[in-house]
Motif scaffolding. Structure first.
Motif, PDB file in Angstrom:
ATOM      1  N   GLU A   1       0.794  -1.238   0.000  1.00 32.98           N
ATOM      2  CA  GLU A   1       0.000   0.000   0.000  1.00 32.98           C
ATOM      3  C   GLU A   1       0.821   1.281   0.000  1.00 32.98           C
ATOM      4  N   THR A   2       2.141   1.182  -0.012  1.00 32.37           N
ATOM      5  CA  THR A   2       2.985   2.375  -0.083  1.00 32.37           C
ATOM      6  C   THR A   2       4.109   2.161  -1.093  1.00 32.37           C
ATOM      7  N   ASP A   3       4.797   3.260  -1.413  1.00 32.80           N
ATOM      8  CA  ASP A   3       5.967   3.195  -2.293  1.00 32.80           C
ATOM      9  C   ASP A   3       7.259   3.355  -1.505  1.00 32.80           C
ATOM     10  N   LEU A   4       7.207   3.120  -0.198  1.00 37.08           N
ATOM     11  CA  LEU A   4       8.386   3.286   0.632  1.00 37.08           C
ATOM     12  C   LEU A   4       9.528   2.380   0.160  1.00 37.08           C
ATOM     13  N   PRO A   5      10.765   2.888   0.152  1.00 34.79           N
ATOM     14  CA  PRO A   5      11.922   2.037  -0.183  1.00 34.79           C
ATOM     15  C   PRO A   5      12.023   0.876   0.805  1.00 34.79           C
TER      16      PRO A   5
ATOM     17  N   TYR B   1      14.429  -0.280   2.523  1.00 37.42           N
ATOM     18  CA  TYR B   1      15.122   0.015   3.774  1.00 37.42           C
ATOM     19  C   TYR B   1      14.179   0.664   4.782  1.00 37.42           C
ATOM     20  N   ASP B   2      13.320   1.589   4.318  1.00 37.99           N
ATOM     21  CA  ASP B   2      12.369   2.255   5.214  1.00 37.99           C
ATOM     22  C   ASP B   2      11.332   1.275   5.742  1.00 37.99           C
ATOM     23  N   VAL B   3      10.869   0.369   4.887  1.00 42.68           N
ATOM     24  CA  VAL B   3       9.913  -0.654   5.336  1.00 42.68           C
ATOM     25  C   VAL B   3      10.556  -1.496   6.425  1.00 42.68           C
ATOM     26  N   ALA B   4      11.790  -1.931   6.190  1.00 45.52           N
ATOM     27  CA  ALA B   4      12.517  -2.738   7.179  1.00 45.52           C
ATOM     28  C   ALA B   4      12.641  -1.995   8.498  1.00 45.52           C
ATOM     29  N   ASN B   5      13.005  -0.722   8.432  1.00 44.14           N
ATOM     30  CA  ASN B   5      13.162   0.104   9.628  1.00 44.14           C
ATOM     31  C   ASN B   5      11.874   0.232  10.427  1.00 44.14           C
ATOM     32  N   ARG B   6      10.782   0.405   9.728  1.00 47.65           N
ATOM     33  CA  ARG B   6       9.492   0.624  10.388  1.00 47.65           C
ATOM     34  C   ARG B   6       8.969  -0.612  11.108  1.00 47.65           C
ATOM     35  N   VAL B   7       9.442  -1.763  10.709  1.00 48.58           N
ATOM     36  CA  VAL B   7       8.978  -2.984  11.376  1.00 48.58           C
ATOM     37  C   VAL B   7      10.071  -3.634  12.213  1.00 48.58           C
ATOM     38  N   GLY B   8      11.114  -2.857  12.549  1.00 46.58           N
ATOM     39  CA  GLY B   8      12.051  -3.326  13.554  1.00 46.58           C
ATOM     40  C   GLY B   8      13.330  -3.966  13.076  1.00 46.58           C
ATOM     41  N   TYR B   9      13.705  -3.759  11.796  1.00 41.02           N
ATOM     42  CA  TYR B   9      14.946  -4.347  11.281  1.00 41.02           C
ATOM     43  C   TYR B   9      15.929  -3.233  10.924  1.00 41.02           C
ATOM     44  N   GLU B  10      17.161  -3.372  11.375  1.00 42.74           N
ATOM     45  CA  GLU B  10      18.163  -2.336  11.156  1.00 42.74           C
ATOM     46  C   GLU B  10      18.699  -2.340   9.727  1.00 42.74           C
ATOM     47  N   SER B  11      18.579  -3.471   9.036  1.00 43.77           N
ATOM     48  CA  SER B  11      19.052  -3.541   7.651  1.00 43.77           C
ATOM     49  C   SER B  11      18.013  -4.239   6.784  1.00 43.77           C
ATOM     50  N   ASP B  12      17.983  -3.830   5.509  1.00 39.50           N
ATOM     51  CA  ASP B  12      17.044  -4.490   4.594  1.00 39.50           C
ATOM     52  C   ASP B  12      17.471  -5.921   4.309  1.00 39.50           C
ATOM     53  N   LEU B  13      18.763  -6.236   4.517  1.00 40.96           N
ATOM     54  CA  LEU B  13      19.241  -7.610   4.312  1.00 40.96           C
ATOM     55  C   LEU B  13      18.648  -8.554   5.352  1.00 40.96           C
ATOM     56  N   ALA B  14      18.690  -8.156   6.629  1.00 45.90           N
ATOM     57  CA  ALA B  14      18.114  -8.981   7.701  1.00 45.90           C
ATOM     58  C   ALA B  14      16.606  -9.105   7.517  1.00 45.90           C
ATOM     59  N   PHE B  15      15.970  -8.007   7.119  1.00 39.36           N
ATOM     60  CA  PHE B  15      14.527  -8.025   6.879  1.00 39.36           C
ATOM     61  C   PHE B  15      14.179  -8.970   5.735  1.00 39.36           C
ATOM     62  N   THR B  16      14.918  -8.874   4.643  1.00 40.82           N
ATOM     63  CA  THR B  16      14.645  -9.724   3.472  1.00 40.82           C
ATOM     64  C   THR B  16      14.805 -11.197   3.817  1.00 40.82           C
ATOM     65  N   ARG B  17      15.834 -11.514   4.606  1.00 38.59           N
ATOM     66  CA  ARG B  17      16.077 -12.904   5.001  1.00 38.59           C
ATOM     67  C   ARG B  17      14.892 -13.457   5.798  1.00 38.59           C
ATOM     68  N   THR B  18      14.397 -12.685   6.759  1.00 34.52           N
ATOM     69  CA  THR B  18      13.260 -13.132   7.576  1.00 34.52           C
ATOM     70  C   THR B  18      11.992 -13.213   6.742  1.00 34.52           C
TER      71      THR B  18
ATOM     72  N   GLY C   1       8.272 -17.248   1.812  1.00 37.89           N
ATOM     73  CA  GLY C   1       8.719 -18.010   0.659  1.00 37.89           C
ATOM     74  C   GLY C   1       9.034 -17.175  -0.560  1.00 37.89           C
ATOM     75  N   GLN C   2       9.110 -15.855  -0.400  1.00 32.23           N
ATOM     76  CA  GLN C   2       9.473 -14.967  -1.503  1.00 32.23           C
ATOM     77  C   GLN C   2      10.099 -13.709  -0.932  1.00 32.23           C
ATOM     78  N   THR C   3      10.810 -12.960  -1.756  1.00 31.78           N
ATOM     79  CA  THR C   3      11.447 -11.740  -1.278  1.00 31.78           C
ATOM     80  C   THR C   3      10.413 -10.624  -1.169  1.00 31.78           C
ATOM     81  N   PRO C   4      10.704  -9.594  -0.380  1.00 31.32           N
ATOM     82  CA  PRO C   4       9.791  -8.438  -0.305  1.00 31.32           C
ATOM     83  C   PRO C   4       9.559  -7.811  -1.675  1.00 31.32           C
TER      84      PRO C   4
END
Length: 292
Positions: free
Chosen positions: A252-256, A258-275, A281-284
């Motif tokens: 529902e947003t065009d947020l980058p 990294y910003d999505v990861a930050n808003r849900v508690g992940y310091e890096s988009d890499l850690a967020f993508t892994r989780t 079963g797919q990447t963000p």
């Protein structure tokens, strides 16, 4: 796109939002005896209201007799049969012909609360109960009128009203099904407060110790109580919640990323993508493209 506010202090609202219910009415017609209609349940959850007359519901070993105004909701995949009542069963006030309002709804519940925690497999709401829920009754009345009118724009109005109907059914059922894990958890003053904290601030670096201290329990007592009532450990619930809100932000947003990861508690988009990939079963990025 405008950024939605997901920091709601209402846990149930967050759960309902994560379900992302969509639905429609596909049948509203008069039926003359004898008649029967079979529903596979494959399209999603089903609902039927007896606008006039009466009918018999059969689903597995369940048999229910439905009269004027009665509403039935059946979980996704629940096959069932509606048929006319034998003439000997039709009492006074029940017409031989039946007017049915039928619809279905689907749920995007990839990482959300299991629907079984909000609904039993079959809910029958009698006309007398509906009378006490004026808003729900008004929705059903308007749905019937809209579908029968077939005016320009009817489809979009019916679809939106069906979504509201499902939310109302969840809210109505929420107060009645006292044994569902989510409901039991929200009735507990300690775990309810903890859930409010998690839903308000999923981006915080929560620990069992910090959350236990906030609600006034020891770490061990809190961990045991949370798992017992919510049916999963606190960190599993928090990860699920973060993935729910990430899905909403991606769709529902065009947020980058990294910003999505930050808003849900992940310091890096890499850690967020892994989780995210482990859970869904797919990447963000793939999820966002699919939603678009």
């Amino acid at each position: 796109m405008e950024k939605p506010d997901f920091m709601s202090n209402d846990v149930l609202s967050d759960v309902l939002r994560s379900l992302r219910a969509t639905g429609t009415v596909y049948f509203c017609d008069q039926l003359d005896s004898p008649w029967e209609k079979q529903f596979s349940g494959e399209d999603g959850a089903s609902f039927h209201q007896i606008r006039r007359g009466s009918c018999r519901l059969e689903s597995n070993a369940l048999v229910e007799h439905l009269g004027p105004g009665d509403l039935v909701f059946l979980a996704p995949g629940r096959a069932h049969l509606l048929s006319n009542e034998p003439s000997s069963q039709i009492g006074s006030g029940h017409n031989a012909d039946t007017l049915l309002l039928c619809g279905y709804c689907t749920f995007d519940n990839t990482v959300g609360t299991p629907l079984s925690e909000l609904f039993p497999d079959v809910i029958v709401i009698r006309d007398q109960q509906l009378q006490a829920h004026g808003w729900l009754k008004a929705i059903l009345d308007q749905l019937s009128r809209e579908y029968l009118s077939m005016q320009p724009g009817t489809e979009i109005v019916v679809n939106r009203m069906t979504e509201v109907l499902i939310v109302e059914l969840v809210r109505m059922n929420f107060g009645q099904q006292g044994q569902a894990p989510l409901i039991k958890a929200l009735a507990d003053k300690y775990i309810s407060k903890a859930l409010q904290q998690l839903h308000q601030h999923p981006e915080k670096s929560w620990s069992l110790e910090s959350l236990a201290m906030d609600v006034g329990l020891s770490r061990a007592a809190f961990a045991k109580r949370f798992t017992s009532l919510v049916r999963q450990p606190m960190f599993d619930y928090l990860t699920q919640l973060r993935m729910q809100q990430a899905c909403q932000l991606l769709a529902e947003t065009d947020l980058p990323l990294y910003d999505v990861a930050n808003r849900v508690g992940y310091e890096s988009d890499l850690a967020f993508t892994r989780t995210f990939k482990k859970r869904l079963g797919q990447t963000p990025t793939s999820y966002r493209k699919h939603q678009a």
